[in-house]
Motif scaffolding. Sequence first.
Motif, PDB file in Angstrom:
ATOM      1  N   TYR A  73     -99.058  -2.439  57.177  1.00 39.91           N
ATOM      2  CA  TYR A  73     -98.636  -3.240  58.319  1.00 39.91           C
ATOM      3  C   TYR A  73     -97.116  -3.410  58.332  1.00 39.91           C
ATOM      4  N   GLU A  74     -96.537  -3.352  59.523  1.00 38.18           N
ATOM      5  CA  GLU A  74     -95.151  -3.780  59.699  1.00 38.18           C
ATOM      6  C   GLU A  74     -95.199  -5.307  59.741  1.00 38.18           C
ATOM      7  N   LEU A  75     -94.600  -5.935  58.745  1.00 36.89           N
ATOM      8  CA  LEU A  75     -94.814  -7.359  58.523  1.00 36.89           C
ATOM      9  C   LEU A  75     -93.620  -8.194  58.975  1.00 36.89           C
ATOM     10  N   THR A  76     -93.917  -9.279  59.669  1.00 38.09           N
ATOM     11  CA  THR A  76     -92.921 -10.289  60.012  1.00 38.09           C
ATOM     12  C   THR A  76     -93.286 -11.586  59.301  1.00 38.09           C
ATOM     13  N   PHE A  77     -92.422 -12.037  58.398  1.00 36.58           N
ATOM     14  CA  PHE A  77     -92.588 -13.353  57.789  1.00 36.58           C
ATOM     15  C   PHE A  77     -92.018 -14.400  58.744  1.00 36.58           C
ATOM     16  N   VAL A  78     -92.697 -15.538  58.844  1.00 35.88           N
ATOM     17  CA  VAL A  78     -92.208 -16.652  59.648  1.00 35.88           C
ATOM     18  C   VAL A  78     -92.147 -17.887  58.774  1.00 35.88           C
ATOM     19  N   ARG A  88     -82.993 -20.854  54.464  1.00 39.72           N
ATOM     20  CA  ARG A  88     -82.543 -20.204  53.238  1.00 39.72           C
ATOM     21  C   ARG A  88     -83.482 -19.061  52.862  1.00 39.72           C
ATOM     22  N   VAL A  89     -84.787 -19.306  52.969  1.00 40.06           N
ATOM     23  CA  VAL A  89     -85.771 -18.276  52.640  1.00 40.06           C
ATOM     24  C   VAL A  89     -85.704 -17.133  53.650  1.00 40.06           C
ATOM     25  N   VAL A  90     -85.635 -17.492  54.933  1.00 41.70           N
ATOM     26  CA  VAL A  90     -85.574 -16.460  55.984  1.00 41.70           C
ATOM     27  C   VAL A  90     -84.340 -15.588  55.803  1.00 41.70           C
ATOM     28  N   SER A  91     -83.190 -16.207  55.570  1.00 40.96           N
ATOM     29  CA  SER A  91     -81.950 -15.446  55.389  1.00 40.96           C
ATOM     30  C   SER A  91     -82.027 -14.564  54.148  1.00 40.96           C
ATOM     31  N   ALA A  92     -82.572 -15.114  53.054  1.00 33.42           N
ATOM     32  CA  ALA A  92     -82.670 -14.344  51.815  1.00 33.42           C
ATOM     33  C   ALA A  92     -83.572 -13.134  51.992  1.00 33.42           C
ATOM     34  N   LEU A  93     -84.692 -13.303  52.694  1.00 32.78           N
ATOM     35  CA  LEU A  93     -85.601 -12.179  52.928  1.00 32.78           C
ATOM     36  C   LEU A  93     -84.921 -11.089  53.743  1.00 32.78           C
ATOM     37  N   ASN A  94     -84.215 -11.474  54.773  1.00 34.27           N
ATOM     38  CA  ASN A  94     -83.549 -10.479  55.625  1.00 34.27           C
ATOM     39  C   ASN A  94     -82.390  -9.804  54.902  1.00 34.27           C
ATOM     40  N   GLU A  95     -81.661 -10.556  54.089  1.00 33.84           N
ATOM     41  CA  GLU A  95     -80.522  -9.973  53.376  1.00 33.84           C
ATOM     42  C   GLU A  95     -80.973  -9.042  52.255  1.00 33.84           C
ATOM     43  N   ALA A  96     -81.996  -9.474  51.500  1.00 29.57           N
ATOM     44  CA  ALA A  96     -82.463  -8.655  50.374  1.00 29.57           C
ATOM     45  C   ALA A  96     -83.291  -7.470  50.846  1.00 29.57           C
ATOM     46  N   GLY A  97     -84.160  -7.719  51.824  1.00 30.98           N
ATOM     47  CA  GLY A  97     -85.005  -6.641  52.337  1.00 30.98           C
ATOM     48  C   GLY A  97     -86.060  -6.179  51.358  1.00 30.98           C
ATOM     49  N   ARG A  98     -86.207  -6.908  50.268  1.00 31.97           N
ATOM     50  CA  ARG A  98     -87.164  -6.503  49.236  1.00 31.97           C
ATOM     51  C   ARG A  98     -87.334  -7.646  48.242  1.00 31.97           C
ATOM     52  N   PHE A  99     -88.425  -7.628  47.542  1.00 33.10           N
ATOM     53  CA  PHE A  99     -88.623  -8.511  46.391  1.00 33.10           C
ATOM     54  C   PHE A  99     -89.699  -7.884  45.515  1.00 33.10           C
ATOM     55  N   VAL A 100     -89.859  -8.426  44.319  1.00 34.57           N
ATOM     56  CA  VAL A 100     -90.803  -7.865  43.353  1.00 34.57           C
ATOM     57  C   VAL A 100     -91.864  -8.909  43.022  1.00 34.57           C
ATOM     58  N   PHE A 117     -90.168  -5.290  55.700  1.00 32.98           N
ATOM     59  CA  PHE A 117     -90.534  -6.493  56.441  1.00 32.98           C
ATOM     60  C   PHE A 117     -89.274  -7.078  57.086  1.00 32.98           C
ATOM     61  N   ARG A 118     -89.486  -8.039  57.960  1.00 31.83           N
ATOM     62  CA  ARG A 118     -88.397  -8.846  58.498  1.00 31.83           C
ATOM     63  C   ARG A 118     -88.840 -10.302  58.426  1.00 31.83           C
ATOM     64  N   ALA A 119     -87.911 -11.221  58.652  1.00 32.83           N
ATOM     65  CA  ALA A 119     -88.244 -12.644  58.615  1.00 32.83           C
ATOM     66  C   ALA A 119     -87.612 -13.354  59.798  1.00 32.83           C
ATOM     67  N   LEU A 120     -88.345 -14.321  60.363  1.00 35.38           N
ATOM     68  CA  LEU A 120     -87.871 -15.097  61.502  1.00 35.38           C
ATOM     69  C   LEU A 120     -88.042 -16.585  61.231  1.00 35.38           C
ATOM     70  N   ASN A 121     -87.139 -17.372  61.765  1.00 34.34           N
ATOM     71  CA  ASN A 121     -87.218 -18.819  61.649  1.00 34.34           C
ATOM     72  C   ASN A 121     -87.850 -19.371  62.925  1.00 34.34           C
TER      73      ASN A 121
END
Length: 396
Positions: A29-34, A39-51, A67-71
């Motif tokens: 799935y192309e995922l959008t976090f909301v 701070r979390v939204v910005s970090a997700l968009n800036e990092a573009g990844r996590f483990v 993924f992308r993230a939206l507030n």
Amino acid sequence: MAVTKRAVHIGAGKIGRGFVGQFLVASGYELTFVDVDDRVVSALNEAGRFVVHEVGEMPVEHLVHGFRALNSKTDRERVVQAIAAADVVTTAVGARTLPLVAPVIAEGLAARGTDRGDVTIVACENAFNATDSLHASIRRAPILEDRDIAAVFANCAIDRIVPDQSGVLGQSGGLDVVLEPFYEWVIERTPFADSDAEPPAIEGVTWVDDLQPFVERKLYTVNTAHATAAYHGTVRGIRLIREALEDHDVRAEVDGVLAETTELLVAKHGFDRTEHARYVAANLSRIANPHLPDTTVRVGRNPLRKLGRRERFVGPAAQLAERGVPVDHLLGAVRVALAFDDQDDPESVELHALLRSGATAHALTEILTGLMESHPLFPAVRDVVAEVLQHQAADV
């Protein structure tokens, strides 16, 4: 390659990122976090990844990206558009927060119309029939008045231990998640019977026709044991869950509540007693995992919810009382849950405000547990509440 599957996940916390989000991405799935935390939204968009780190005897790492993230506070229109275009919408925000996210989902459904096929909506919360609760809140939104909804609402049972993440930074700006290898994500299939849509392909999901046995088995085993260890451990000044389970008295209480819930689960759902004993043993091992330094305070948080009518203590105790089965250990767990005191936990603060309010044990039993006076469990719980109030008065 054109994207054919889109998902929106509301709540980018530990479970949202490390369990639901990870599985949705792994499923293509192309995922959008909301989320509402910028701070979390910005970090997700800036990092573009996590483990996601699975810790145990054989540790495994999963890289999550794409993924992308939206507030939803500051970028609501894009969130609405994402929901309108989604094939799957999931939440992991806490059951009490579902009414707050319902309006934006309702706006997304209104924007979607009824000609795009049904979107699957699943509330991945640690509560009974959370998706039904979300559905009811969405239905109350004025924007959907007298309108058909192109959606299938499916309840689920979700199980994975995600401990306190203090000190977990990794290489993703604090986004990495540490959790146990074990997981269970069970979703009911029956709501799709009245839809043209098929259950979506999601990695790790088990689809079932009857969800209740799985929900109750998990809630009355994993959550009951976990919370019992937390509350009995806290009153004894024990910091870690695994240390609480090593304490002879705490372990006796945990074994006691599990013996009581086992009687209910075997009688009600027909679980094989030997197989269920293995399930209990495996879950006690999970809770005591030395690689998950979970604290009694973290697990004990939100005592008001955990004392609820259909929750981990009162839920099984009520059904056992109806069957005339003793529930001494479950009542003991209620007693120590009422003593849980964490000034950093809003529900704990509210609980103790209620206990100091001057309300009678009778009234508090109704308020805290939702039990009716006519229920066979009511007198025993009322006596526990009265005992707590008496002890509290003696300490003043």
